[in-house]
Enzyme design. Structure first.
Site, short mmCIF file in Angstrom:
data_model
loop_
_atom_site.label_atom_id
_atom_site.label_comp_id
_atom_site.label_asym_id
_atom_site.label_seq_id
_atom_site.Cartn_x
_atom_site.Cartn_y
_atom_site.Cartn_z
N LYS A 264 -22.80 9.90 -2.89
CA LYS A 264 -24.09 8.76 -1.88
C LYS A 264 -22.11 7.88 -1.85
CE LYS A 264 -26.27 4.56 -1.67
NZ LYS A 264 -27.39 3.75 -1.62
N ASP A 269 -23.38 -1.66 0.81
CA ASP A 269 -24.82 -2.14 0.98
C ASP A 269 -25.50 -3.50 0.56
OD1 ASP A 269 -27.69 -1.25 0.81
OD2 ASP A 269 -27.69 -0.83 -1.08
N LYS A 276 -30.45 -7.98 1.20
CA LYS A 276 -30.65 -8.12 -0.32
C LYS A 276 -30.86 -9.60 -0.08
CE LYS A 276 -28.61 -3.64 -2.04
NZ LYS A 276 -30.02 -3.38 -2.81
N ASP A 287 -21.45 0.61 -4.31
CA ASP A 287 -22.60 1.34 -4.18
C ASP A 287 -21.93 2.85 -3.64
OD1 ASP A 287 -25.37 2.18 -4.37
OD2 ASP A 287 -25.87 0.84 -2.03
N ASP A 346 -33.01 -1.17 3.44
CA ASP A 346 -32.28 -0.99 1.74
C ASP A 346 -32.60 0.69 1.34
OD1 ASP A 346 -30.45 -2.03 0.38
OD2 ASP A 346 -32.34 -3.37 -1.09
N GLU A 348 -31.39 3.16 2.17
CA GLU A 348 -30.46 3.76 3.23
C GLU A 348 -29.46 5.33 1.85
OE1 GLU A 348 -29.46 1.44 0.83
OE2 GLU A 348 -27.88 2.08 0.37
N ARG A 350 -30.83 7.59 0.45
CA ARG A 350 -31.37 8.51 0.35
C ARG A 350 -30.98 8.98 2.16
NH1 ARG A 350 -36.93 5.76 -1.81
NH2 ARG A 350 -35.58 4.29 -2.86
N1 BES Z 1 -28.19 0.63 -3.78
C1 BES Z 1 -29.51 0.28 -3.99
C2 BES Z 1 -29.90 0.40 -5.27
C3 BES Z 1 -28.89 -0.59 -6.21
C4 BES Z 1 -29.49 -1.35 -6.99
C5 BES Z 1 -27.65 0.47 -7.37
C6 BES Z 1 -28.92 -2.17 -7.92
C7 BES Z 1 -27.12 -0.51 -8.25
C8 BES Z 1 -28.04 -1.57 -8.45
C9 BES Z 1 -30.09 1.11 -3.15
O1 BES Z 1 -29.43 1.52 -1.81
C10 BES Z 1 -31.62 0.19 -2.86
O2 BES Z 1 -31.31 -0.53 -2.87
N2 BES Z 1 -32.08 0.56 -3.26
C11 BES Z 1 -33.86 -0.16 -3.64
C12 BES Z 1 -34.59 0.79 -2.94
C13 BES Z 1 -36.37 0.30 -2.84
C14 BES Z 1 -35.76 -0.82 -1.02
C15 BES Z 1 -37.13 0.75 -2.50
C16 BES Z 1 -33.82 -0.68 -4.51
O3 BES Z 1 -33.59 0.10 -5.38
O4 BES Z 1 -34.37 -1.83 -5.00
ZN ZN Z 2 -27.46 1.49 -1.98
MN MN Z 3 -29.41 -0.17 -0.69
#
Ligand code: BES
Ligand code: ZN
Ligand code: MN
Length: 500
Positions: A264, A269, A276, A287, A346, A348, A350
């Site tokens: 990824k 992000d 966020k 990210d 968010d 994204e 996947r």
């Molecule tokens: N890049 C983030 C996940 C992340 C969070 C990585 C904190 C490192 C530290 C990912 O893209 C994300 O935002 N995931 C969301 C998914 C949710 C919206 C289902 C998350 O984990 O909150």
């Molecule tokens: Zn992300």
């Molecule tokens: Mn995200």
């Protein structure tokens, strides 16, 4: 830091480091130095709490009877437990102990270690490797740091009886460290420097190592139908890229199909329209950690000329909110033909990986695919900052990854997959939705990826959100970008795919 190997000798300048086992048992060189200094080492030990436990140190400055600036006694713990990781940690401790003493050069003496499975030369190589890994620093943007505040140590010499053998054992480790450093650099760079096109450009440096590099631009991805990845990218003025790196190192007679690594690469992000909160958002420069690991891993494999056919694929996008950004509720069609209802912009990673995984399997027909992604905050809730989350459709692959992780100090922990979790991502209007609710958030993300894995392909997914960046120093990993995954997957390749 420069690393050299020499025969054991007393240095004429700089620092000298000698080992002491648990219970204050001196190694031969410690013994010799104690005699030369008229017992200064023992006197110092008696007036301290030093017992020779692992990673304890005791420094004796400018003792009479030697030309060394200081003698550092380094606790080695028990000889029986002195394995590769212990040797690396010893190397790391040497660097942290000496970095700011003002010494420019140091020699560490590695004698045979009674009880240990490691030969002296292999131990010496791992001490060097640990020191090198710990010496990493990302300081290119510090323009005002004074010389006296910078680490002084420039050369570390490992003195050991069979210096030639040690040098030979160290050579591939130095190549792995090259890969680790590249990953740490990429992960540490801010998002105004590293964005999809600039990150793709960086991979071209691997061409001179014999890696084939193919870069897809937006138009090419449109023609391939990568609607899921492109949907994420459409909110940013920075165009997306996909990079495929291949290393063909396997002898002709062996398995032709490659093992593939997919990363990824979200270079920043923001969350997109599902934006966020501001606090800590700067962390989202890393990210692209999964992509960083894949690129560093390809450098390591090519650098040490691994006897394997390996492919590395990275999907590179920036996730931004704008008038062109995708909206919650949008439906996108991925390259696989499967449609996705984007509930949360968010989630994204996947979407990017779905297309990258599909492209990888269509184009390269790998027997095994391992993806890495800073995919979910939920994996941090589950496993903290110690283990990466491991998901796999194959028990053997899972066991091998677990073993490789243990061996290199990058531990992984298997998480479950199952139909009940898979149901959580069914959509009312499309084939699936991109979030499955808060509960089991890392698992439903993995289930999403699994829908992009073809039958018969061995697959593992590493959710590295908790381990890609570290807020504290560790034995061989300074705080910052860890490159977690490079050593693990290099080891997996060495243990499993080379020689197959
Ligand atoms: N890049 C983030 C996940 C992340 C969070 C990585 C904190 C490192 C530290 C990912 O893209 C994300 O935002 N995931 C969301 C998914 C949710 C919206 C289902 C998350 O984990 O909150
Ligand atoms: Zn992300
Ligand atoms: Mn995200």
């Amino acid at each position: 830091m420069k690393i050299g190997f020499s025969a054991p000798m007393l240095p004429r300048a700089g620092a000298i480091i000698v080992g002491v086992f648990d219970g204050c048992e001196f190694t031969p060189m410690a013994e010799r130095l104690d005699k030369a200094t008229d017992g200064a080492l023992w006197r110092a030990i008696k007036r301290s709490r030093f017992t020779g436990k692992r990673s304890q140190t005791l420094t004796v400055i400018a003792p009479a009877g030697t030309k060394a600036s200081r003698i550092v006694l380094l606790g080695l713990g028990k000889g029986d437990n002195f394995d590769e990781l212990a040797a690396q940690a010893a190397g790391g401790t040497i660097v942290t102990t000496l970095a700011r003493t003002g010494d420019k050069a140091a020699s560490v003496v590695v004698d045979a270690i009674t009880g240990s499975k490691l030969s002296a030369s292999v131990a010496a190589a791992h001490v060097a490797y640990g020191a090198l890994l710990r010496s990493y620093r990302f300081d290119k943007y510090r323009t005002k740091e004074k010389t006296e505040d910078k680490p002084s140590l420039g050369t570390l010499t490992i003195a050991t009886r069979d210096a030639e053998a040690a040098k030979k054992s160290f050579a591939p480790l130095a190549k792995i460290a090259d890969g680790v450093f590249l990953t740490r650099d990429l992960v540490s760079e801010p998002a105004n420097v590293i964005f999809p096109a600039s990150l793709a450009d960086q991979t071209k440096a691997l061409i001179k190592l014999g890696v084939k590099v193919q870069i897809l631009n937006k138009r090419q991805m449109e023609r391939l139908g990568m609607g899921a990845l492109l949907g994420v990218a459409q909110g940013s003025s920075k165009e997306p890229r996909m990079v495929a790196m291949s290393w063909d190192g396997a002898p002709r007679t062996r398995e032709k199909r490659p093992v593939a690594f997919v990363g990824k690469g979200v270079t920043f992000d923001t969350g997109g329209i599902s934006i966020k909160p501001a606090g800590g958002m700067e962390d989202m420069k890393w990210d692209m950690g999964g992509a960083g690991v894949v690129i560093g891993l390809m450098k390591a494999l090519a650098g040490r000329k691994a006897k394997v056919n390996a492919v590395g694929i990275v999907g590179l996008v920036e996730n931004m909110p704008s008038s062109t950004a995708q909206r919650p509720g949008d439906v996108v069609t991925s390259m696989s033909g499967q449609t996705v209802e984007v509930i949360n912009t968010d989630a994204e990673g996947r979407l990017v990986l779905g297309d990258a995984l599909w492209y990888c399997q269509e184009k390269y027909k790998p027997h095994t695919v391992i993806d890495l992604a800073t995919l979910t905050g939920a994996i941090i809730v589950a496993l903290g900052h110690v283990h990466a989350g491991l998901y796999a459709n194959d028990d053997e692959l899972c066991d091998r990854l677990t073993a490789a992780g243990k061996a290199v100090g990058e531990p992984v922990w298997r998480m479950p997959l199952g139909d009940e979790y898979d149901k959580q991502i069914n959509s009312d209007i499309a084939d699936m939705k991109n979030v499955g609710g808060r509960d089991g958030g890392s698992i439903t993300a993995a289930q999403f990826l699994k829908r992009y894995i073809k039958d018969g392909v061995q697959w593992a997914h590493l959710d590295i959100a908790g381990v890609t960046w570290s807020k504290k120093n560790a034995a061989t990993v300074p705080k910052g970008g860890t490159a977690f995954g490079v050593r693990l997957l290099d080891r997996l390749v060495a243990d499993v795919y080379e020689g197959k």
